[in-house]
Enzyme design. Structure first.
Site, PDB file in Angstrom:
ATOM      1  CG  ASP A   7     -41.881  92.237 109.332  1.00  0.00           C
ATOM      2  OD1 ASP A   7     -40.741  92.729 109.174  1.00  0.00           O
ATOM      3  OD2 ASP A   7     -42.145  91.044 109.084  1.00  0.00           O
ATOM      4  CD  GLU A  66     -37.108  94.165 110.563  1.00  0.00           C
ATOM      5  OE1 GLU A  66     -36.064  93.531 110.396  1.00  0.00           O
ATOM      6  OE2 GLU A  66     -38.227  93.621 110.653  1.00  0.00           O
ATOM      7  CG  ASP A 138     -44.614  88.012 107.322  1.00  0.00           C
ATOM      8  OD1 ASP A 138     -43.438  88.408 107.209  1.00  0.00           O
ATOM      9  OD2 ASP A 138     -45.100  87.105 106.632  1.00  0.00           O
TER      10      ASP A 138
END
Length: 183
Positions: A7, A66, A138
Site C-alpha cells: 500500500d 495499489e 496501512d
C-alpha cells in the site's frame, strides 16, 4: 505461493505478506515503512530500500500494489505516483512479477463491497487471516492487496482460481451481506 502486498505512500508505505495454499490464507508478516522528514529523493530511496529488503527477507513469489487514484490535488497524486514507482522498482529489482489493483477492486475482493471503510477492511483482514490483533490501516490495506491478488485468479493455484473467497469465509462461518461481514 507467497504474495507481498504493498500500500504505497510517501510518508507511510504499508506491506503485508501472506502464504496461499489452495483455499487457505496464512499470515506471514506485515508492517510499515516510514520515511524520514527529508527531501523527496531521500524518502523515495527509503521506500525503495525498504521494499527491496522485504523481498530479500520474505522471498515472495509475486507482488501486488495499489494503483494511483487521481486526487483533487494534482501535486498529491504526483507524489503518490513517485512513491509507488519507488516501491515497484524495489519489487522488480527483486525479480518479482507485479500486479496492480484499484482501491475499488481491493475492497470488493476483500470485503465484498467497493465502498468499504478502513475499519471494515481491517476487520475482514483480521478475520480472513485469523489474526489475534487488528493491523493498522496501512498494513491492513497491504495485506488486503495480497488477498485481492490471491483472489484474482491471476495466480496459479491461488484461492481465486476456484470459488473466490466464499469457501474461506464459509469455513469461518462468515459471509458478506450488503457490504457487511455477517455470521
Amino acid at each position: 505461493m507467497r504474495i507481498l502486498g504493498i500500500d504505497p505512500g510517501l510518508r507511510v508505505t504499508g506491506f503485508g505478506v501472506i502464504d496461499v495454499s489452495g483455499h487457505r490464507l496464512a499470515y506471514v508478516a506485515s508492517g510499515v515503512i516510514r520515511t524520514p522528514t527529508a527531501d523527496l529523493a531521500t524518502r523515495l530511496g527509503t521506500i525503495f530500500q525498504g521494499v527491496s529488503t522485504l523481498v530479500r527477507e520474505h522471498a515472495p513469489d509475486q507482488a501486488a500494489i495499489e494503483q494511483v487514484f487521481v486526487n483533487v490535488n494534482p501535486q498529491s497524486t504526483l507524489l503518490l505516483g513517485q512513491a509507488r514507482g519507488a516501491a515497484i522498482c524495489g519489487l522488480v529489482s527483486g525479480g518479482l512479477p507485479v500486479a496492480e489493483y484499484t482501491a475499488l477492486q481491493l475492497k470488493q475482493a476483500v470485503v465484498g463491497y467497493g465502498r468499504a471503510t478502513k475499519s471494515q477492511m481491517q476487520e475482514m483482514v483480521t478475520r480472513l487471516l485469523n489474526l489475534t490483533g487488528q493491523p493498522g490501516s496501512d498494513a491492513a490495506d497491504a495485506l488486503g492487496m495480497a488477498i485481492c491478488h490471491a483472489h484474482s485468479g491471476s495466480t496459479l493455484g491461488a484461492i481465486g482460481a476456484i470459488g473466490g473467497l466464499a469457501p474461506a469465509l464459509a469455513k469461518k462461518g462468515l459471509r458478506v451481506r450488503r457490504g457487511r461481514l455477517v455470521r
